[in-house]
Design an enzyme around this catalytic site. Structure first.
Site, mmCIF file in Angstrom:
data_model
loop_
_atom_site.group_PDB
_atom_site.id
_atom_site.type_symbol
_atom_site.label_atom_id
_atom_site.label_comp_id
_atom_site.label_asym_id
_atom_site.label_seq_id
_atom_site.Cartn_x
_atom_site.Cartn_y
_atom_site.Cartn_z
ATOM 1 N NE ARG A 1 9.477 2.298 -11.060
ATOM 2 C CZ ARG A 1 8.753 3.629 -11.473
ATOM 3 N NH1 ARG A 1 10.079 4.145 -11.893
ATOM 4 N NH2 ARG A 1 7.451 3.948 -11.995
ATOM 5 C CE LYS B 1 -2.715 11.881 -4.242
ATOM 6 N NZ LYS B 1 -0.883 11.239 -4.260
ATOM 7 C CB ILE C 1 -3.115 16.332 7.684
ATOM 8 C CG1 ILE C 1 -2.277 17.870 7.404
ATOM 9 C CG2 ILE C 1 -4.378 17.051 9.292
ATOM 10 C CD1 ILE C 1 -2.637 18.801 6.720
ATOM 11 C CE LYS D 1 -3.510 14.179 -2.022
ATOM 12 N NZ LYS D 1 -2.715 15.726 -1.599
#
Length: 430
Positions: free
Chosen positions: A48, A107, A138, A207
């Site tokens: 930025r 997401k 994960i 999600k």
């Protein structure tokens, strides 16, 4: 040994995740080269603003013009960790147009506009990978897209937001109220200054949309996901759950309908038995429980957020996409062939735990039971306590369509003998 070719990589965003991606690319450069079969070179980092010290990242790589960076024309891979919908969407589609594959942790964008991104990637013959978009470090997206590609996934049940899990865990273990637990989560850095996306379930819902789409080979958007947050969960709810041998978790639940032609996706707090594997997931950790026809029950567990864990997932995608670039191939794209109908929340079969404040006089339980019977909702257990004209009634139902249970609650509110519907919570995992 490398091939002698260098794969050029641009990084969009240099916050907690982006800075970790850049650090790992530098410190593990030799390992990445060995695993990929070619060297990867970070050629630009979009930020930025300049001027802030970014250890390990040469000043000459920094730019505030992200669009110019993705338009270079010589990039092999673009890593997007800016977040949000715009300008991320425009930057990703521009990267595709200029021949670059994309690795993203976004997401929100995938849940809102995944199909158009998949189509754009396919049109330009490049990859779109997003392991880091769900559950941090994960490994979950790749097992669903690839390892279980030959199986039939029937259900995905998970804790996919660490902030809410920390808050609910604190309420469960210490008896704290919601506000007190949120304050502690904020002080420890688990909750943002504005925690709305987490505590109102928006993060988990995005999600859930991604997971449902992959698991059931069907397009599921954020608007298709029923969403409830945790702001109404009370210490009394936690105590009730404990009396039932349960705990309370914010769950993302994606299910294939019993008829095999529909799917549902929902996010809401629920009581789950302490015997269920998800009940033991503590603190800010995530875990996802997958039920498949052939593989059976699978559990994925680990840190669901944070700079280093999320960067681990990003780098895993980088290696996979880089290998495809060298082999002039592509990984799996969108799989939406099943085109199953997304059913509304009212069609979901659930159980309810309902706490009522009622008048302490004869006939109250009979009136309440009649309403349940009129809507074909069977009662599993009832607990009643009364003193000095006041009483509480706790009803746990058997499984019934959610629409019927909502209708029951509406009718209970109309009873003169019911002074308040103190709490309503679904019961899962049985």
């Amino acid at each position: 040994m490398g091939t002698g070719r260098k794969l050029k990589v641009a990084l969009l965003g240099c916050g907690s995740v982006g800075s970790e991606v850049a650090r790992i690319m530098t410190t593990h450069a030799d390992d990445l080269t060995a695993r990929i079969g070619a060297e990867v070179e970070l050629v630009g980092v979009a930020v930025r603003r300049k001027g802030r010290a970014r250890p390990g990242i040469p000043e000459e790589l920094l730019t505030t013009d992200a669009m110019a960076l993705v338009k270079r024309g010589d990039l092999d891979i673009v890593i997007e960790v800016i977040g949000g919908v715009e300008p991320a969407r425009s930057l990703i589609t521009t990267a595709f147009e200029h021949g670059a594959s994309v690795v993203t942790a976004n997401k929100a964008l995938l849940a809102e506009d995944g199909p158009s991104l998949y189509a754009a990637a396919a049109q330009h013959g490049v990859d779109l990978y997003y392991e880091a978009a769900v559950a941090g470090a994960i490994p979950l997206i790749r097992p669903l897209r690839e390892s279980l590609a030959g199986d039939r996934v029937n259900r995905v049940l998970g804790i996919v937001n660490g902030t809410t899990n920390f808050i609910l865990d604190k309420m469960d273990t210490s008896g704290a109220g919601y506000a007190e637990a949120l304050d502690e989560a904020t002080a420890l850095g688990y909750a943002e200054a504005d925690p709305t996306a987490d505590v109102e379930g928006f993060d988990a819902a995005a999600k859930a949309a991604i997971l449902a789409g992959i698991a059931f080979h069907t397009r599921v958007s954020l608007d298709d996901v029923h969403r409830e947050g945790i702001t109404e969960v009370t210490a009394a709810d936690m105590a009730s759950a404990q009396r039932m041998g349960c705990t309370v978790k914010l769950l993302a639940i994606c299910e294939r309908g019993a008829d095999g032609r529909t799917v549902t996706a929902r996010v809401h707090p629920a009581m789950i038995p302490l015997s269920h594997p998800l009940a033991s997931v503590r603190g800010a950790y995530n875990a996802v429980f997958v039920e498949a026809s052939a593989a059976g029950q699978l559990m994925f567990y680990g840190p669901g957020a944070g700079g280093a864990p999320t960067a681990s997932a990003v780098l895993g995608d980088l290696v996979a996409v880089a290998r495809h670039k060298l082999g002039e191939s592509n990984g799996p794209g969108e799989s939406a062939y099943a085109r199953l109908q997304v059913a509304p929340m009212g069609d979901v079969v659930t159980r309810y735990h309902i706490s009522l404040d009622v008048a302490d006089k004869p006939g109250v339980l009979a009136h309440v039971a009649t309403i349940f019977a009129e809507h074909d909702v069977s009662i599993d257990t009832v607990r009643q306590q009364g003193k000095d004209g006041e009483a509480s009634l706790v009803v746990v139902t058997h499984r019934a369509p959610d629409s019927a249970l909502q209708a029951v609650v509406g009718k209970l509110r109309e009873l003169d003998t019911v002074r308040d519907v103190a709490s309503i919570m679904r019961v899962e995992g049985e």
